[in-house]
Design a protein around this motif. Structure first.
Motif, short mmCIF file in Angstrom:
data_model
loop_
_atom_site.label_atom_id
_atom_site.label_comp_id
_atom_site.label_asym_id
_atom_site.label_seq_id
_atom_site.Cartn_x
_atom_site.Cartn_y
_atom_site.Cartn_z
N PHE A 1 8.01 6.05 10.69
CA PHE A 1 7.44 5.59 9.56
C PHE A 1 6.58 3.77 9.79
O PHE A 1 5.00 4.02 9.40
CB PHE A 1 7.71 5.82 8.09
N ALA A 2 6.99 2.92 9.60
CA ALA A 2 6.43 1.76 9.77
C ALA A 2 5.94 1.57 10.55
O ALA A 2 4.77 0.46 10.56
CB ALA A 2 7.77 0.96 9.34
N ASN A 3 6.28 1.75 11.85
CA ASN A 3 5.04 1.33 12.82
C ASN A 3 3.88 2.40 13.02
O ASN A 3 3.11 2.12 13.31
CB ASN A 3 6.91 1.96 14.06
N TYR A 4 4.38 3.24 12.47
CA TYR A 4 2.97 4.59 12.00
C TYR A 4 2.27 3.67 11.00
O TYR A 4 0.86 3.45 11.43
CB TYR A 4 3.47 5.97 11.42
N TYR A 5 2.47 2.85 10.11
CA TYR A 5 1.62 2.33 9.14
C TYR A 5 1.18 0.95 9.86
O TYR A 5 -0.04 1.31 9.89
CB TYR A 5 2.28 1.53 8.17
N ASN A 6 1.99 0.46 10.34
CA ASN A 6 1.10 -0.68 11.09
C ASN A 6 0.32 -0.26 12.47
O ASN A 6 -0.89 -1.31 12.08
CB ASN A 6 2.36 -1.44 12.39
N GLN B 1 -7.06 -0.65 8.18
CA GLN B 1 -8.22 -1.58 7.09
C GLN B 1 -9.03 -0.97 6.81
O GLN B 1 -9.40 -1.79 5.92
CB GLN B 1 -8.89 -1.13 9.18
N ALA B 2 -9.24 0.48 7.09
CA ALA B 2 -10.35 1.37 5.79
C ALA B 2 -9.91 0.92 4.87
O ALA B 2 -10.88 1.28 3.31
CB ALA B 2 -10.77 2.42 6.49
N TYR B 3 -8.54 1.60 3.96
CA TYR B 3 -8.13 1.36 2.83
C TYR B 3 -8.18 -0.22 1.93
O TYR B 3 -8.92 -0.23 1.39
CB TYR B 3 -6.48 1.63 3.04
N MET B 4 -7.85 -1.23 3.40
CA MET B 4 -8.44 -2.58 2.88
C MET B 4 -9.05 -2.59 2.51
O MET B 4 -9.90 -3.09 1.47
CB MET B 4 -8.17 -3.45 3.96
N GLU B 5 -10.42 -2.26 2.97
CA GLU B 5 -12.04 -2.45 2.62
C GLU B 5 -12.25 -1.44 1.75
O GLU B 5 -13.02 -2.20 1.04
CB GLU B 5 -12.39 -1.74 3.86
N LEU C 1 -6.74 10.71 -3.27
CA LEU C 1 -5.42 10.48 -2.86
C LEU C 1 -5.81 9.05 -1.49
O LEU C 1 -5.42 8.26 -1.78
CB LEU C 1 -5.06 11.58 -1.34
N GLN C 2 -7.21 9.04 -1.38
CA GLN C 2 -7.84 8.02 -0.34
C GLN C 2 -7.92 6.62 -1.47
O GLN C 2 -7.22 6.24 -1.66
CB GLN C 2 -8.95 7.72 -0.25
N SER C 3 -7.79 6.74 -2.86
CA SER C 3 -7.69 6.41 -3.75
C SER C 3 -7.15 5.54 -3.89
O SER C 3 -6.55 4.29 -3.93
CB SER C 3 -9.08 6.25 -5.24
N VAL C 4 -5.59 6.37 -4.60
CA VAL C 4 -3.99 5.82 -4.62
C VAL C 4 -3.57 4.93 -2.83
O VAL C 4 -3.32 4.23 -3.50
CB VAL C 4 -3.64 7.25 -4.44
N ALA C 5 -3.83 5.30 -2.44
CA ALA C 5 -3.74 5.03 -1.02
C ALA C 5 -4.70 4.02 -0.67
O ALA C 5 -3.98 2.82 -0.10
CB ALA C 5 -4.31 5.38 0.07
N ALA C 6 -5.76 3.60 -1.53
CA ALA C 6 -6.43 1.78 -0.42
C ALA C 6 -5.48 1.61 -1.89
O ALA C 6 -5.58 -0.17 -1.69
CB ALA C 6 -7.70 2.51 -1.27
N ILE C 7 -5.36 1.83 -2.67
CA ILE C 7 -4.82 0.52 -3.92
C ILE C 7 -3.19 0.32 -3.78
O ILE C 7 -2.73 -1.00 -3.84
CB ILE C 7 -4.71 1.66 -5.73
N ALA C 8 -2.72 1.20 -2.70
CA ALA C 8 -1.59 1.11 -3.03
C ALA C 8 -1.70 0.01 -1.46
O ALA C 8 -1.39 -0.77 -1.85
CB ALA C 8 -0.21 2.22 -2.51
N ALA D 1 2.56 5.27 4.90
CA ALA D 1 2.69 5.30 5.85
C ALA D 1 2.45 6.87 5.34
O ALA D 1 1.45 7.71 5.56
CB ALA D 1 3.76 5.07 7.29
N ASN D 2 3.71 7.36 4.51
CA ASN D 2 3.71 8.27 3.51
C ASN D 2 2.20 8.50 3.00
O ASN D 2 1.37 10.25 3.43
CB ASN D 2 4.40 8.55 2.52
N LEU D 3 1.57 7.73 2.27
CA LEU D 3 -0.47 7.55 1.62
C LEU D 3 -0.94 8.46 2.75
O LEU D 3 -2.27 9.29 2.79
CB LEU D 3 -0.54 6.85 1.20
N ILE D 4 -1.15 7.29 3.98
CA ILE D 4 -1.50 8.14 5.64
C ILE D 4 -1.83 9.66 5.17
O ILE D 4 -2.49 10.30 5.65
CB ILE D 4 -1.60 7.06 6.40
N MET D 5 -0.63 9.62 5.70
CA MET D 5 0.16 11.29 6.47
C MET D 5 -0.12 12.28 4.83
O MET D 5 -1.25 13.19 5.96
CB MET D 5 1.35 11.69 6.25
#
Lengths: 466, 466, 466, 466
Positions: A440-445, A451-455, D288-295, D315-319
């Protein structure tokens, strides 16, 4: 008798319980599974030929050019998977897809790995045309899990010498699922190796009977009793450790030797990864469907479908199947052409696999919850119903489950949750691609959405003009 | 040889796989467990006599007059439980405590159940003085779980006739855990029976070899290999269904016949319930400690204690043990004298048991998480280490675990989570006292705090003078 | 008016929303809580004097010599906690117990920390005799959580100069819960400091109005409406950051300056830790009982106690309370004399606190589950019931809840789960003693059982003579 | 000013806190949300006209003839949802889709419901051409949840008289989310009514200002401070109870009166259900995208992305997002033509909605876990950063988050998890379509796969020829 069955006697060194197994097809630990594979191979030449093959070869060898091709592969996998309750995770389609992926992408790979193109072409054609079965062994022995990817270790498979004929290797590889049954072993490396670990950075595709290669099996979970242990009797695909005693790998079979970048390039090749993961997701669906069907049967025969909590469990199992199906379907629909090959979208496949690790555990828990102590009150065998006629009467249930059928259904459920084979599958589904916590951690990485979420997060603030 | 072992040949009708077992102590399915019980009984006459007995009788027969007496009982239970990893849930202490409870409270019970006092006195003294082993069978066969407590059913054990000698009964009772090994069977009723179900409302204590009584065993989970299957080889206590073929129960052994109120009064007798649940909580602690110890060993030998998530799992296992210990301790300290008997507080015992159903599942999951795929990479047997010296080297771990010790530890862990015996225990801990979903609901229903909370809720509003 | 209320005007610099608050008792953000504290202090001199005090001082100042003394402290804590639904976590008993612990153990601590004994004696007596309220601030600002305990950082409170009068400090400390209301601030250090971090290794006990000290509050969650927001109107204890602008701490108040070992010794002093954790567990029980009572009230008034899943939630809430009670009781019963002070067993207290972080979250989820969308269908205010008589009729429920009572109960429940104060408590219970993931890991690390389990794991193998 | 804003003054009776609100657009409880809706409506006539409308009407009024049409609708929904963080669940698209569905399927429905076709045509065209906003109220007041669907109750909306002009109704309906802001109210019935409940079986579409209709609001969660409470200031869509005081519904607006079958037919109309659920799944993705972005933002700014458990949360939030997307995509791809309308597959939509109830709760928990106590250490306001320059320095974080940005991000996160609006959303997502425990159960009940699984379960046994 299939050619495959004859090939089992090709001299491969299969060890079981400290002894060399000379007649695999007759050995207690293997004979049931040999029958199963034989049956599946006969499907391919018989009634299911059209669904399972393309131009004479199994569909796992097809280089997909379109969504349609992917769907054909899916259907072929599903047929075998359904015929085995999804319990045979390594019916070679997985490893064949890796080979097929490397072959399909050989030009791009060959541009950076010397001699790759010619070698993989020869190997692939040989596998395809002779319908060879194969498996992959990519991991080092779990010695110290926390350090396994950073240090060199006596047990790790490594090149000890190079000669004119090839490379000489020593050490172990695991988990070689299904190894006793296959013709070819794909040896690769799960972790990115550092320069200091060059000796470990190798990729080979070798015959199972290569001198110096030992297939050392784990404890068998096979049963002799197909009536009462319907899964254990037929589907123990076996896991093995491969021990290499200064085995010589001829250059023709050496795709990569002592080259961390090239080994990693193969391990992460987008075509091979996408095609092989595509297969694992199809199999996962069969398995989740089997679990759901058993849970339904148990609930109906024990007449507990009136309970809200039982219905919740059943609804959850249905939703699992639909979710994985949707991820598979979307991976296909959002697939794309990569160097001429049509490959599914790995992001959705990755999510499906990650969810699978959770879902199977939930499925097993649902069978526990629904079967409950009734699973321990099942007659020990059908004989019981003959000897104690009271049992026959007491154990009959509603919905057309007479006592024989109900006994068999409970036995099947128990084989899923109560046998050693069942326990192995619970572990397998959770860990076959590594520790899920780290996955899971790698998946995130690696995830492009990161990037999209950070933006998005920063844009929220930008919009406010700060 | 103990007297007990001789008594195994008393003519009891133990059925296994459709056949009558004539020599229990030598039968594959039973011999390991017979050895184990023999060992425990020898402890009682040998080195551990002082800790295990009181005035010549096992401490499970002691009527406790004080907190100190409860602590003595606790210690005696703990010794046997520790010696068997908490895997033997029915080493008779449980059922003996029920008998002892009824005996201790015989005056109050005798006031409302005719002849009870004299009968229980004779039975109890016989059991105690001859050191008889026993078990309880209280449930009906799971036919339709949702209706099992409301309808009369052909399979349910019921009185079909009364004669001068006693009552004649027909039907089945379950789960008779450990039945093949015991001398006495306590037959009681888990559910409150209605007037329409009078025929089902019975309580007997009978010898295991009573004519017409059949002990029909589930599938055996015993192994012959004590080295590689250390639990399965020694601790399969077996579960059985008791089938009564028009068996005659002599009046002396009939505590209740066709009397719903009396049967329920015995089933819910506060002394018998408190004493028997006290024992189950002590055993639970041994089991949770065993799980914690194995998880620790696995984590250390695989060198993964550096991971936060592994430490969390281990911390959780420690907290489980402390929590159950605290509930036991508090049940003892808040115990009270009931008709002259000092009994522990059932509320805290009930909470401990309810938590136990969750905790064991968490413990098993922790072994999965920590052992991970390493559990499938264990050498199949110690022989493997001889034949393949590489294994010896590869599998050695830190913290003083050489490859032999590590193999044995992994085997032990696998026996907990991967064997059929292990799976049976996972089910057992969760369901042995009924479906936890319904137990929780009942727990709520009967709980004395319910009223207090409602008063608090309304007082909140009263304070505001509304 | 209490002396305490007068002391609120002692010149302390309380900042709210960028402004200096001059009249705390009248300020919107603080006045409700001032009333609450005033009420509690009046209990102590009035009707509850006997239960709350010992020789004129609040029981939090008592040095316990026996189990009985611990029980008296427990009861005193429970009275205040019950009177505030367990929502006031820092009614000074916690910090006073730290002070009392240091005082009680002053000889041992004084042996290694110069001048400690005389200083703590003076400080403690002053606090006790003047009945001063206090709080603790131990943490650095969360800047980079992952590195907060290894690096020095501009924001961390540190000694910048030593003079004849005392030490001059700069930087911030947090979370100073309840700081606006207290007389004394205990400044300590949550992490073990390295030699390179000497400047951070300090312990002071200072008056809240010390020049250069700024109490900067978070957003207020207080409401003006005690009828509809019964918790938010009365129990926002506030959290604050303390900013030190080159504040001079006189030597008399400096217990430790620039001494990592001494600071750590005080932070981990077994007497101070045991006594202060003892108080937190008592308060936890009040809070869990409040949650259980509200859940019961909601379930009864919405008439949903017939659902299995609702009963399960309610049973779980009862079991939570019993579990924490049992851990508290066992911590007391297994307490021991430490340098003449009778202190509870920290292991059971630690388990109780760790479980508390989970339990409160489960409790909140239970109120969600039971209250469900009904919480959003509550009349906005009691006025609504006047204006729309239909509401009065529609909203009346069973079990003696007329529409007014039901409205108030739902408002109370919403204040627990739907107000900002409620959300703050959800975070607080989970994180007040640090990140539970890392706490669990630490708990594992330091736990004495760790060794025992390893010995058990290896003994298993030793028994087998390997 | 939009026409819509003028229509707010059309005489609708909106009650707040016991008072009639005469100027909605200026009232504290409503003005922020009025601004938001105004902004969205301006998008539709301005820069986003092409994406949001079709032939002059908002895309929610489009009768979809193809997959392409569904995708256009999806995009239109996504634009508004993204612009409001997915926090406005009832921007009329949902209720408009119900109206559009009934209109699209009017022939089939008209065949069994007299006058339906003409009435819905007129109503739909009026709504579409005037761009009216609407909402649905389908549920009865939660009086006794357990009995609400079986008994008639004083508070339930029912026909009390029929006249020439129409039907006269009395009672309440809820939850009328967004009611103060809309032009039309769709009154329908969530439960199947029995013959005895004929009076309850009605469907109307009425103007919000119909005489006798009262919109009684819950407590407002609106804030005045858009800087520090960015969600609460702009997106409290409000929930209301509709009270009918003998209101006369003209026959033209009465789609069904006192007809259980017809009311149920409309409530379960496949076209209306599929189209409206399609919209809810699109909005869910935005949320869910908003939550993920904030996280993500919190994790990066607190520099905790190095922790495995934090990465797992992320990773869970992306999934989650990918899973819901895949279900939406598959629902569209496996959609089918129904009476000429192309509708998405409700099974996958249903799964998406069921998962959504879990996912949002997980998302909120992830923000808790990642934000941790840092959320309580945020400066109370940006002013704080001016007054205490130390804060500016201390609170600056990595990744381009200066202290202002970080403060604003934490405030945004807190508005999601710590405000009353946030708490309302946590409840809303879980319960907006009823109790998930019962929904899951129903989902099971009606699911077409149920049969397939049973067949599979019995076929397993049939294959074995038993």
């Amino acid at each position: 008798m299939t050619d495959w069955k004859k090939r089992l006697q090709d001299g491969r060194r299969v060890w079981y319980g400290g002894e060399l197994v000379t007649r695999i097809a007759e050995h207690h630990a293997f004979r049931g599974t040999v029958q199963t594979i034989e049956k599946l191979l006969n499907m391919q030449t018989g009634a299911w030929k059209r669904e399972l093959t393309h131009e004479g070869a199994h569909l796992s060898f097809l280089v997909p050019a379109s969504l349609e091709d992917l769907r054909r592969k899916e259907k072929a996998y599903k047929i075998w998977a359904d015929a085995t309750f999804g319990m045979m995770s390594r019916l070679s389609e997985y490893s064949r897809e890796i080979e097929t992926g490397w072959y399909a992408n050989r030009k791009a790979l060959g541009a950076v790995i010397p001699h790759f193109e010619a070698k993989i072409e020869r190997i692939y054609r040989n596998s395809r045309d002779r319908d060879l079965l194969s498996t992959v062994a990519a991991q080092d022995l779990q010695r110290n899990r926390s350090r396994s990817n950073v240090e060199v270790d006596a047990g790790q498979l490594r090149v000890v010498k190079k000669t004119e004929e090839g490379v000489i290797v020593r050490g172990a590889k695991t988990v070689a699922t299904a190894a006793p049954y296959v013709d070819e072993l794909i040896i690769t490396s799960f972790h990115k190796r550092s320069e200091a670990q060059r000796a470990l950075a190798n990729v080979f595709i070798i015959p199972a009977n290569l001198p110096g290669v030992h297939i050392v099996c784990r404890e068998s979970f096979a049963s002799d009793d197909a009536v009462h242990d319907p899964l254990s009797a037929l589907y123990d695909e076996m896991d093995a450790v491969l021990i290499f005693e200064d085995a010589l790998i001829p250059w023709d079979l050496v795709l990569v030797a002592e080259d961390p970048d090239a080994a990693w390039k193969l391990h992460t090749d987008p075509v091979a990864v996408a095609l092989s993961q595509h297969q694992t997701v199809v199999r996962l669906i069969s398995k989740l469907q089997s679990v759901a069907a058993i849970a339904y049967g148990l609930a109906k025969s024990a007449d507990v479908t009136g309970f809200l909590h039982v219905r919740n469990e059943l609804a959850n199992l249905i939703m699992q199947v639909e979710t994985i199906e949707a991820l598979l379907r979307t991976a296909q629909h959002t697939g794309e052409r990569h160097n001429g090959v049509f490959i599914p979208n790995r992001l959705y496949l990755g999510t499906a696999r990650n969810l699978g690790a959770r879902y199977y555990a939930e499925g097993i828990a649902a069978i526990h919850q629904i079967g409950a102590s009734g699973l321990l009150q099942t007659p020990a065998s059908l004989e019981e119903l003959e000897v104690h006629p009271e049992w026959r009467e007491y154990f009959a249930a509603s919905e057309g489950f007479n006592s024989t059928k109900r006994t068999l259904l409970n036995k099947l459920a128990w084989d899923f949750v109560g046998s050693s084979l069942g326990a192995r599958h619970a572990l397998y589904e959770r860990f076959y691609s590594g520790d899920p916590v780290r996955n899971f951690a790698n998946y995130y990485n690696q995830h492009p959405r990161q990037q999209a979420y950070m933006e998005f997060a920063t844009s929220i603030l930008r919009e406010e003009n700060r």
